[in-house]
Design a protein around this motif. Structure first.
Motif, PDB file in Angstrom:
ATOM      1  N   GLU A  25      12.472  34.609 -15.394  1.00  0.00           N
ATOM      2  CA  GLU A  25      12.151  35.953 -15.890  1.00  0.00           C
ATOM      3  C   GLU A  25      11.391  36.748 -14.825  1.00  0.00           C
ATOM      4  O   GLU A  25      11.606  37.937 -14.660  1.00  0.00           O
ATOM      5  CB  GLU A  25      11.275  35.869 -17.146  1.00  0.00           C
ATOM      6  CG  GLU A  25      11.978  35.380 -18.384  1.00  0.00           C
ATOM      7  CD  GLU A  25      13.017  36.368 -18.900  1.00  0.00           C
ATOM      8  OE1 GLU A  25      12.957  37.549 -18.546  1.00  0.00           O
ATOM      9  OE2 GLU A  25      13.894  35.935 -19.661  1.00  0.00           O
ATOM     10  N   CYS A  26      10.523  36.070 -14.131  1.00  0.00           N
ATOM     11  CA  CYS A  26       9.699  36.759 -13.134  1.00  0.00           C
ATOM     12  C   CYS A  26      10.540  37.227 -11.939  1.00  0.00           C
ATOM     13  O   CYS A  26      10.492  38.396 -11.570  1.00  0.00           O
ATOM     14  CB  CYS A  26       8.555  35.862 -12.679  1.00  0.00           C
ATOM     15  SG  CYS A  26       9.073  34.227 -12.115  1.00  0.00           S
ATOM     16  N   VAL A  27      11.335  36.357 -11.363  1.00  0.00           N
ATOM     17  CA  VAL A  27      12.109  36.730 -10.166  1.00  0.00           C
ATOM     18  C   VAL A  27      13.208  37.742 -10.500  1.00  0.00           C
ATOM     19  O   VAL A  27      13.552  38.583  -9.677  1.00  0.00           O
ATOM     20  CB  VAL A  27      12.703  35.503  -9.440  1.00  0.00           C
ATOM     21  CG1 VAL A  27      11.604  34.722  -8.738  1.00  0.00           C
ATOM     22  CG2 VAL A  27      13.456  34.586 -10.368  1.00  0.00           C
ATOM     23  N   LYS A  28      13.739  37.672 -11.705  1.00  0.00           N
ATOM     24  CA  LYS A  28      14.746  38.660 -12.108  1.00  0.00           C
ATOM     25  C   LYS A  28      14.089  39.984 -12.461  1.00  0.00           C
ATOM     26  O   LYS A  28      14.630  41.042 -12.192  1.00  0.00           O
ATOM     27  CB  LYS A  28      15.532  38.146 -13.329  1.00  0.00           C
ATOM     28  CG  LYS A  28      16.733  37.301 -12.947  1.00  0.00           C
ATOM     29  CD  LYS A  28      17.597  36.991 -14.156  1.00  0.00           C
ATOM     30  CE  LYS A  28      17.059  35.805 -14.904  1.00  0.00           C
ATOM     31  NZ  LYS A  28      17.790  35.476 -16.131  1.00  0.00           N
ATOM     32  N   GLY A  29      12.922  39.900 -13.067  1.00  0.00           N
ATOM     33  CA  GLY A  29      12.239  41.100 -13.542  1.00  0.00           C
ATOM     34  C   GLY A  29      11.639  41.935 -12.435  1.00  0.00           C
ATOM     35  O   GLY A  29      11.693  43.148 -12.457  1.00  0.00           O
ATOM     36  N   LEU A  30      11.057  41.294 -11.423  1.00  0.00           N
ATOM     37  CA  LEU A  30      10.399  42.006 -10.334  1.00  0.00           C
ATOM     38  C   LEU A  30      10.592  41.251  -9.024  1.00  0.00           C
ATOM     39  O   LEU A  30       9.663  40.632  -8.510  1.00  0.00           O
ATOM     40  CB  LEU A  30       8.895  42.121 -10.614  1.00  0.00           C
ATOM     41  CG  LEU A  30       8.313  43.342 -11.299  1.00  0.00           C
ATOM     42  CD1 LEU A  30       6.795  43.220 -11.321  1.00  0.00           C
ATOM     43  CD2 LEU A  30       8.711  44.638 -10.614  1.00  0.00           C
ATOM     44  N   VAL A  52       4.005  44.497 -13.379  1.00  0.00           N
ATOM     45  CA  VAL A  52       3.636  43.091 -13.196  1.00  0.00           C
ATOM     46  C   VAL A  52       3.195  42.496 -14.533  1.00  0.00           C
ATOM     47  O   VAL A  52       3.630  41.408 -14.916  1.00  0.00           O
ATOM     48  CB  VAL A  52       2.498  42.941 -12.143  1.00  0.00           C
ATOM     49  CG1 VAL A  52       2.017  41.499 -12.063  1.00  0.00           C
ATOM     50  CG2 VAL A  52       2.987  43.409 -10.769  1.00  0.00           C
ATOM     51  N   VAL A  53       2.371  43.242 -15.260  1.00  0.00           N
ATOM     52  CA  VAL A  53       1.885  42.775 -16.558  1.00  0.00           C
ATOM     53  C   VAL A  53       3.057  42.571 -17.519  1.00  0.00           C
ATOM     54  O   VAL A  53       3.134  41.564 -18.228  1.00  0.00           O
ATOM     55  CB  VAL A  53       0.861  43.783 -17.134  1.00  0.00           C
ATOM     56  CG1 VAL A  53       0.581  43.513 -18.610  1.00  0.00           C
ATOM     57  CG2 VAL A  53      -0.422  43.739 -16.331  1.00  0.00           C
ATOM     58  N   GLU A  54       3.979  43.515 -17.507  1.00  0.00           N
ATOM     59  CA  GLU A  54       5.136  43.442 -18.401  1.00  0.00           C
ATOM     60  C   GLU A  54       5.966  42.179 -18.125  1.00  0.00           C
ATOM     61  O   GLU A  54       6.372  41.470 -19.044  1.00  0.00           O
ATOM     62  CB  GLU A  54       5.983  44.693 -18.183  1.00  0.00           C
ATOM     63  CG  GLU A  54       6.892  45.033 -19.324  1.00  0.00           C
ATOM     64  CD  GLU A  54       7.788  46.204 -18.941  1.00  0.00           C
ATOM     65  OE1 GLU A  54       7.256  47.317 -18.862  1.00  0.00           O
ATOM     66  OE2 GLU A  54       8.986  45.982 -18.691  1.00  0.00           O
ATOM     67  N   VAL A  55       6.190  41.904 -16.868  1.00  0.00           N
ATOM     68  CA  VAL A  55       7.000  40.728 -16.502  1.00  0.00           C
ATOM     69  C   VAL A  55       6.246  39.433 -16.819  1.00  0.00           C
ATOM     70  O   VAL A  55       6.821  38.479 -17.339  1.00  0.00           O
ATOM     71  CB  VAL A  55       7.404  40.793 -15.008  1.00  0.00           C
ATOM     72  CG1 VAL A  55       7.900  39.451 -14.512  1.00  0.00           C
ATOM     73  CG2 VAL A  55       8.489  41.838 -14.823  1.00  0.00           C
ATOM     74  N   ILE A  56       4.959  39.415 -16.553  1.00  0.00           N
ATOM     75  CA  ILE A  56       4.171  38.214 -16.845  1.00  0.00           C
ATOM     76  C   ILE A  56       4.160  37.937 -18.353  1.00  0.00           C
ATOM     77  O   ILE A  56       4.233  36.787 -18.779  1.00  0.00           O
ATOM     78  CB  ILE A  56       2.739  38.330 -16.270  1.00  0.00           C
ATOM     79  CG1 ILE A  56       2.814  38.238 -14.751  1.00  0.00           C
ATOM     80  CG2 ILE A  56       1.816  37.249 -16.844  1.00  0.00           C
ATOM     81  CD1 ILE A  56       1.503  38.373 -14.039  1.00  0.00           C
ATOM     82  N   ASN A  57       4.121  38.994 -19.136  1.00  0.00           N
ATOM     83  CA  ASN A  57       4.147  38.800 -20.583  1.00  0.00           C
ATOM     84  C   ASN A  57       5.474  38.229 -21.066  1.00  0.00           C
ATOM     85  O   ASN A  57       5.558  37.688 -22.160  1.00  0.00           O
ATOM     86  CB  ASN A  57       3.860  40.127 -21.298  1.00  0.00           C
ATOM     87  CG  ASN A  57       2.394  40.503 -21.214  1.00  0.00           C
ATOM     88  OD1 ASN A  57       1.541  39.651 -20.968  1.00  0.00           O
ATOM     89  ND2 ASN A  57       2.091  41.768 -21.396  1.00  0.00           N
ATOM     90  N   ARG A  58       6.504  38.349 -20.262  1.00  0.00           N
ATOM     91  CA  ARG A  58       7.812  37.807 -20.629  1.00  0.00           C
ATOM     92  C   ARG A  58       7.972  36.342 -20.215  1.00  0.00           C
ATOM     93  O   ARG A  58       8.934  35.683 -20.602  1.00  0.00           O
ATOM     94  CB  ARG A  58       8.915  38.625 -19.951  1.00  0.00           C
ATOM     95  CG  ARG A  58       9.480  39.693 -20.869  1.00  0.00           C
ATOM     96  CD  ARG A  58      10.699  40.297 -20.246  1.00  0.00           C
ATOM     97  NE  ARG A  58      10.357  41.488 -19.478  1.00  0.00           N
ATOM     98  CZ  ARG A  58      11.036  41.913 -18.397  1.00  0.00           C
ATOM     99  NH1 ARG A  58      12.058  41.250 -17.949  1.00  0.00           N
ATOM    100  NH2 ARG A  58      10.661  42.999 -17.775  1.00  0.00           N
ATOM    101  N   CYS A  59       7.070  35.837 -19.397  1.00  0.00           N
ATOM    102  CA  CYS A  59       7.157  34.441 -18.946  1.00  0.00           C
ATOM    103  C   CYS A  59       7.057  33.519 -20.167  1.00  0.00           C
ATOM    104  O   CYS A  59       6.077  33.570 -20.896  1.00  0.00           O
ATOM    105  CB  CYS A  59       6.021  34.154 -17.961  1.00  0.00           C
ATOM    106  SG  CYS A  59       5.870  32.402 -17.538  1.00  0.00           S
ATOM    107  N   PRO A  60       8.070  32.713 -20.408  1.00  0.00           N
ATOM    108  CA  PRO A  60       8.099  31.923 -21.640  1.00  0.00           C
ATOM    109  C   PRO A  60       7.189  30.690 -21.616  1.00  0.00           C
ATOM    110  O   PRO A  60       6.876  30.130 -22.656  1.00  0.00           O
ATOM    111  CB  PRO A  60       9.564  31.496 -21.743  1.00  0.00           C
ATOM    112  CG  PRO A  60      10.057  31.475 -20.335  1.00  0.00           C
ATOM    113  CD  PRO A  60       9.297  32.542 -19.608  1.00  0.00           C
ATOM    114  N   SER A  61       6.752  30.273 -20.443  1.00  0.00           N
ATOM    115  CA  SER A  61       6.067  28.981 -20.344  1.00  0.00           C
ATOM    116  C   SER A  61       4.550  29.074 -20.299  1.00  0.00           C
ATOM    117  O   SER A  61       3.863  28.093 -20.490  1.00  0.00           O
ATOM    118  CB  SER A  61       6.537  28.267 -19.074  1.00  0.00           C
ATOM    119  OG  SER A  61       6.076  28.971 -17.951  1.00  0.00           O
ATOM    120  N   GLY A  62       4.034  30.265 -19.990  1.00  0.00           N
ATOM    121  CA  GLY A  62       2.602  30.381 -19.788  1.00  0.00           C
ATOM    122  C   GLY A  62       2.169  29.977 -18.398  1.00  0.00           C
ATOM    123  O   GLY A  62       0.984  29.812 -18.124  1.00  0.00           O
ATOM    124  N   ALA A  63       3.128  29.840 -17.480  1.00  0.00           N
ATOM    125  CA  ALA A  63       2.807  29.455 -16.093  1.00  0.00           C
ATOM    126  C   ALA A  63       2.198  30.607 -15.311  1.00  0.00           C
ATOM    127  O   ALA A  63       1.539  30.397 -14.298  1.00  0.00           O
ATOM    128  CB  ALA A  63       4.062  28.964 -15.381  1.00  0.00           C
TER     129      ALA A  63
END
Ligand code: SF4
Length: 68
Positions: A25-30, A52-63
């Motif tokens: 999600e992160c590499v595709k998002g930003l 950045v905040v928007e993409v981090i909020n989409r990270c499914p794992s909490g990493a």
């Protein structure tokens, strides 16, 4: 391993590779911020904090976490 810190001017991002599920999600998002071919792979210099905040909020794992 635990969380590693990546500092930008307005935001600090934390990433734990042990938790990451490689959902990308992160590499595709930003891609300009999260680029696995770059070193460091998270670069916040030209990033819009809101995005950045928007993409981090989409990270499914909490990493990924952040602090503003
Ligand atoms: S979005 Fe989260 S789980 Fe997916 S690759 Fe990025 S850090 Fe890993």
């Amino acid at each position: 391993m635990g969380f590693k810190e990546y500092r930008g001017e307005k935001i600090t991002v934390y990433f734990d590779g042990d938790i990451c599920q490689h959902a990308a999600e992160c590499v595709k998002g930003l891609p300009e911020v999260f680029n696995v071919k770059a070193k460091p792979w998270i670069s916040l210099d030209h990033a819009d904090v809101k995005n950045v905040v928007e993409v981090i909020n989409r990270c499914p794992s909490g990493a990924l976490k952040y602090k503003i």
